[in-house]
Design an enzyme around this catalytic site. Structure first.
Site, PDB file in Angstrom:
ATOM      1  N   CYS A   2      38.307  36.895  20.132  1.00 34.76           N
ATOM      2  CA  CYS A   2      37.587  36.371  18.983  1.00 34.76           C
ATOM      3  C   CYS A   2      38.569  35.850  17.934  1.00 34.76           C
ATOM      4  O   CYS A   2      39.648  36.398  17.750  1.00 34.76           O
ATOM      5  CB  CYS A   2      36.679  37.388  18.307  1.00 34.76           C
ATOM      6  N   ARG A  27      41.290  32.164  21.622  1.00 35.42           N
ATOM      7  CA  ARG A  27      41.043  33.598  21.484  1.00 35.42           C
ATOM      8  C   ARG A  27      39.690  34.016  22.069  1.00 35.42           C
ATOM      9  O   ARG A  27      39.384  35.198  22.158  1.00 35.42           O
ATOM     10  CB  ARG A  27      41.085  33.996  20.002  1.00 35.42           C
ATOM     11  N   TRP A  73      34.729  36.058  21.986  1.00 41.26           N
ATOM     12  CA  TRP A  73      34.963  36.529  23.350  1.00 41.26           C
ATOM     13  C   TRP A  73      34.106  37.780  23.487  1.00 41.26           C
ATOM     14  O   TRP A  73      34.374  38.799  22.854  1.00 41.26           O
ATOM     15  CB  TRP A  73      36.440  36.862  23.567  1.00 41.26           C
ATOM     16  N   ASN A  97      36.321  40.436  14.357  1.00 40.56           N
ATOM     17  CA  ASN A  97      37.158  40.427  15.557  1.00 40.56           C
ATOM     18  C   ASN A  97      37.629  41.853  15.789  1.00 40.56           C
ATOM     19  O   ASN A  97      38.239  42.448  14.907  1.00 40.56           O
ATOM     20  CB  ASN A  97      38.358  39.498  15.339  1.00 40.56           C
ATOM     21  N   GLY A  98      37.338  42.398  16.971  1.00 42.60           N
ATOM     22  CA  GLY A  98      37.759  43.763  17.279  1.00 42.60           C
ATOM     23  C   GLY A  98      36.629  44.512  17.951  1.00 42.60           C
ATOM     24  O   GLY A  98      35.658  43.903  18.419  1.00 42.60           O
ATOM     25  N   GLU A 468      53.804  37.138  39.516  1.00 45.32           N
ATOM     26  CA  GLU A 468      53.488  36.277  38.377  1.00 45.32           C
ATOM     27  C   GLU A 468      52.881  34.949  38.855  1.00 45.32           C
ATOM     28  O   GLU A 468      51.906  34.454  38.288  1.00 45.32           O
ATOM     29  CB  GLU A 468      54.752  36.039  37.533  1.00 45.32           C
ATOM     30  N   LYS A 472      49.215  33.420  37.996  1.00 56.40           N
ATOM     31  CA  LYS A 472      49.065  32.110  37.351  1.00 56.40           C
ATOM     32  C   LYS A 472      48.085  31.251  38.141  1.00 56.40           C
ATOM     33  O   LYS A 472      47.210  30.611  37.584  1.00 56.40           O
ATOM     34  CB  LYS A 472      50.448  31.440  37.302  1.00 56.40           C
ATOM     35  N   GLU A 475      44.440  32.655  37.924  1.00 56.94           N
ATOM     36  CA  GLU A 475      43.954  32.592  36.547  1.00 56.94           C
ATOM     37  C   GLU A 475      43.479  31.185  36.161  1.00 56.94           C
ATOM     38  O   GLU A 475      42.421  31.029  35.575  1.00 56.94           O
ATOM     39  CB  GLU A 475      45.148  33.004  35.677  1.00 56.94           C
ATOM     40  N   HIS A 491      51.636  45.740  57.317  1.00 52.78           N
ATOM     41  CA  HIS A 491      50.990  47.055  57.269  1.00 52.78           C
ATOM     42  C   HIS A 491      49.501  46.937  56.943  1.00 52.78           C
ATOM     43  O   HIS A 491      48.891  47.889  56.463  1.00 52.78           O
ATOM     44  CB  HIS A 491      51.712  47.958  56.267  1.00 52.78           C
ATOM     45  N   LYS A 589      43.184  34.691  24.925  1.00 52.36           N
ATOM     46  CA  LYS A 589      44.639  34.746  24.838  1.00 52.36           C
ATOM     47  C   LYS A 589      45.154  36.099  24.372  1.00 52.36           C
ATOM     48  O   LYS A 589      46.127  36.614  24.898  1.00 52.36           O
ATOM     49  CB  LYS A 589      45.091  33.649  23.863  1.00 52.36           C
TER      50      LYS A 589
HETATM   51  C1  F6R Z   1      48.656  35.670  31.975  1.00 59.46           C
HETATM   52  C2  F6R Z   1      48.681  36.172  30.605  1.00 59.46           C
HETATM   53  C3  F6R Z   1      48.362  37.595  30.383  1.00 59.46           C
HETATM   54  C4  F6R Z   1      49.245  38.190  29.284  1.00 59.46           C
HETATM   55  C5  F6R Z   1      48.767  39.601  28.941  1.00 59.46           C
HETATM   56  C6  F6R Z   1      49.643  40.270  27.900  1.00 59.46           C
HETATM   57  O1  F6R Z   1      48.965  34.312  32.016  1.00 59.46           O
HETATM   58  O2  F6R Z   1      48.924  35.450  29.674  1.00 59.46           O
HETATM   59  O3  F6R Z   1      48.454  38.338  31.562  1.00 59.46           O
HETATM   60  O4  F6R Z   1      50.563  38.195  29.718  1.00 59.46           O
HETATM   61  O5  F6R Z   1      47.446  39.553  28.473  1.00 59.46           O
HETATM   62  O6  F6R Z   1      49.616  39.567  26.698  1.00 59.46           O
HETATM   63  P1  F6R Z   1      50.731  39.788  25.604  1.00 59.46           P
HETATM   64  O7  F6R Z   1      52.024  39.327  26.173  1.00 59.46           O
HETATM   65  O8  F6R Z   1      50.294  38.994  24.423  1.00 59.46           O
HETATM   66  O9  F6R Z   1      50.772  41.266  25.330  1.00 59.46           O
END
Ligand code: F6R
Length: 594
Positions: A2, A27, A73, A97-98, A468, A472, A475, A491, A589
């Site tokens: 949010c 957000r 969100w 927000n929260g 990673e 990516k 996602e 396995h 985010k």
């Molecule tokens: C994936 C991504 C998330 C963040 C995770 C932690 O692309 O962006 O997996 O890495 O939510 O976020 P931060 O680094 O802000 O604690």
């Protein structure tokens, strides 16, 4: 999770709030709404879906000079009109927000009110309305709020008949922007940059009263607090798309610069490195903790720190670590990694470690964020504002930071000498070479984008990079994907490999090169579509359908090049699949809830 924005000033508020919300849409984007004052009455327009939908349904030219807005969100209650913010109860309208953890209890206690939504936020509006009726002064209400609410909140509040904005925060970010023509509240600085780069940071339980030409900030006891006015260092342009089709692509292309900015900050010379990292050598054991990509980068850090620093490193996911038991050594360090510096689980780990008397260090991007403020020591990366929900440039800068920690420990213990600095100096050129020619990653994307499942194989650091890369891909492109330690596939999971299943193998480390290649042969024998990303020519042409070669570098820095290839593959697959690349479904985010 949010975004909130508010404006009070001499200009019309709706265009300002909309533009702020647009830069906070990363957000959350389930719904958006604005409450604005017209002739002393609060009007609300809110819509399910993106801000563009709200924009089409609101009168931008409305004669309103004070208002608050929200982009959601969803946490409590599905994304729908009635659960959208702002929420009005009695004379009080709020954006939140929260998460309010005790909202059920409060709801029972506020049984005089009729609640229309499923949200925890509407309960806060009712609580503020009730307290306002008793106290008659919003400032008294805000000073008391912490006695009632359990959880996290950044609130923007309007009171019917009043032309001010009231704001308070606890464990959710909030800044106050100031400009000649008016004042702002916002969850993050980019929301105000079109109008001002001057802002105050609001700390937990502090609250603020904004009028058109004044901002007064109060501490948690309700006393006026004097704060330093901060200036945001980056430009507004840095937070914009700059001609790129997506923020994700723009941020991938910023990597040569931000990686070098991060490097220069720490290794301009050996004295700087020693000053910045001084003391890390005393630790016997390090726990690295983060979420998502930050956890993945921690796994790279483990390999490098154990190899060059000879310090045992444990890596854990923050949401697991915070509820686990820990056996700490006398000299134990908890190292948390977070781009935003606001991730709820990571912040909780930091606080718990501090309570347990353990030294804490944070690798953070956002200056002044909660994690940065609360850690004993901070190593800032210099990634700049990251807007795309999927992290790219922040991940790479975190990787370089962990590499520099390992390098420092290596130099300190005599396993490395200062000549190693050279390995870092030409990274921008090498990354630019990769970014200049994306034909190989685009053709891999074209080979795999119609598939249902993709596998990534690697060992050691390569395996961490696979994790990673797999995150990516799924996602942003919604392709199902798994990362496997190359030796582990047989396995069980190898049963999923069938004719045409894409397998992307990463092979950069000499000591396991032949081992991983044997595993690649095993999947090829089952008909896999084999894509190999490596730093040495592969003589056996039968093990790949497509080979991507990157320059061979020292293992302290080499994985950066592979990561960038994999980021590009994910980006191009998402593009071919027509995905909403910067705002993938269901995500946000900054994850400020558990
Ligand atoms: C994936 C991504 C998330 C963040 C995770 C932690 O692309 O962006 O997996 O890495 O939510 O976020 P931060 O680094 O802000 O604690």
């Amino acid at each position: 999770m949010c975004g909130i924005v508010g404006y009070v000033g001499k200009d019309k508020c709706i265009p300002r709030i909309l533009s702020g919300l647009e830069s906070l849409e990363y957000r959350g984007y389930d719904s958006a709404g604005i409450a604005y004052v017209v002739n002393n009455l609060v009007k609300i327009t809110k819509k399910q879906g993106r801000i563009s939908n709200l924009k089409e349904n609101i009168n931008i030219d409305e004669e309103s000079y004070v208002g608050i807005g929200h982009t959601r969100w969803a946490t409590h209650g599905k994304p729908c009109q009635v659960n959208s913010h702002p929420h009005r109860v009695g004379k009080v309208t709020i954006v939140h927000n929260g998460i309010i953890e005790n909202y059920e209890t409060l709801k029972n206690e506020l049984s005089d009110y009729d609640f229309v939504s499923e949200t925890d936020s509407e309960v806060v509006a009712a609580l503020v309305d009730k307290l306002y009726k008793e106290e008659k002064d919003v400032k008294h209400v805000l000073a008391k709020l912490k006695d009632y609410l359990i959880g996290s909140y950044a609130l923007g509040i309007l009171i019917e008949g009043d032309d001010k904005i009231y704001a308070i925060r606890k464990d959710s970010p909030l800044i106050i922007g100031v400009s000649e023509n008016g004042n702002f509240i916002a969850s993050d600085v980019p929301a105000i940059l079109e109008y001002t780069n001057l802002y105050y940071l609001i700390l937990n339980n502090e609250f603020a009263v904004l009028s058109k030409d004044d901002v007064v900030i109060y501490d948690e006891n309700g006393q006026i607090s004097t704060k330093n006015l901060l200036t945001f260092e980056g430009s507004r342009e840095a937070a914009m798309k700059n001609g790129y089709e997506h923020y994700m692509l723009k941020e991938i292309y910023e990597q040569p610069k931000v990686i070098m900015d991060t490097i220069k900050e720490y290794i301009s010379d050996v004295d700087t490195l020693k000053e910045k990292m001084n003391g890390l050598e005393k630790y016997e054991e390090i726990d690295i903790v983060g979420c998502g990509s930050a956890y993945h980068v921690g796994l790279v850090g483990k390999s490098l720190i154990e190899k060059y620093g000879h310090i045992r490193v444990n890596v854990d996911i923050a949401s697991e670590y915070r509820y686990s038991d820990h056996i700490y050594k006398d000299n134990h360090l908890v190292l948390v990694i977070s781009q935003s510096g606001e991730t709820a689980d990571t912040l909780a780990v930091l606080r718990k470690a501090k309570e347990d008397g353990i030294d804490t260090l944070a690798i953070v991007n956002v200056v002044g964020s909660s994690i940065a403020r609360e850690a004993d020591k901070v190593l800032y990366i210099k990634a700049g504002v990251e807007i795309a929900v999927a992290t790219t440039k922040a991940y790479s800068c975190q990787l370089i930071m962990l590499s520099m920690i390992a390098m420092y420990l290596g130099i300190n213990s005599g396993r490395l000498d200062e000549s190693i600095f050279e390995e870092y100096k030409s990274l921008d050129k090498l990354i630019n070479d990769i970014l200049d020619d994306t034909s190989d990653t685009e053709s891999v994307a074209a080979m795999i984008y119609k598939n249902k499942d993709v596998f990534y194989l690697g060992r050691k650091i390569d395996y961490a990079i696979c994790m990673e890369s797999s995150l990516k891909l799924k996602e942003v492109s919604y392709l199902h994907s798994e990362a496997y330690a190359a030796g582990e596939l047989k396995h069980g999971t190898i049963s999923l490999i069938e004719s045409g299943t894409p397998v992307i193998s990463i092979i950069t480390e000499d000591d396991i090169r032949l081992k991983t290649l044997s595993n690649v042969k095993e999947v090829c024998a089952r008909g896999a579509l084999s894509i190999v990303i490596t730093n040495e020519e592969v003589l056996d042409k039968d093990v790949y359908d497509k080979l991507i070669l990157v320059p061979k570098l020292h293992d302290l820095v080499g994985s950066i090049l592979v990561v960038i290839k994999c980021q590009l593959i994910a980006y191009y697959v998402a593009k071919l699949n027509g995905c909403d690349i910067d705002k993938p479904r269901n995500l946000a985010k900054s994850v400020t809830v558990e």
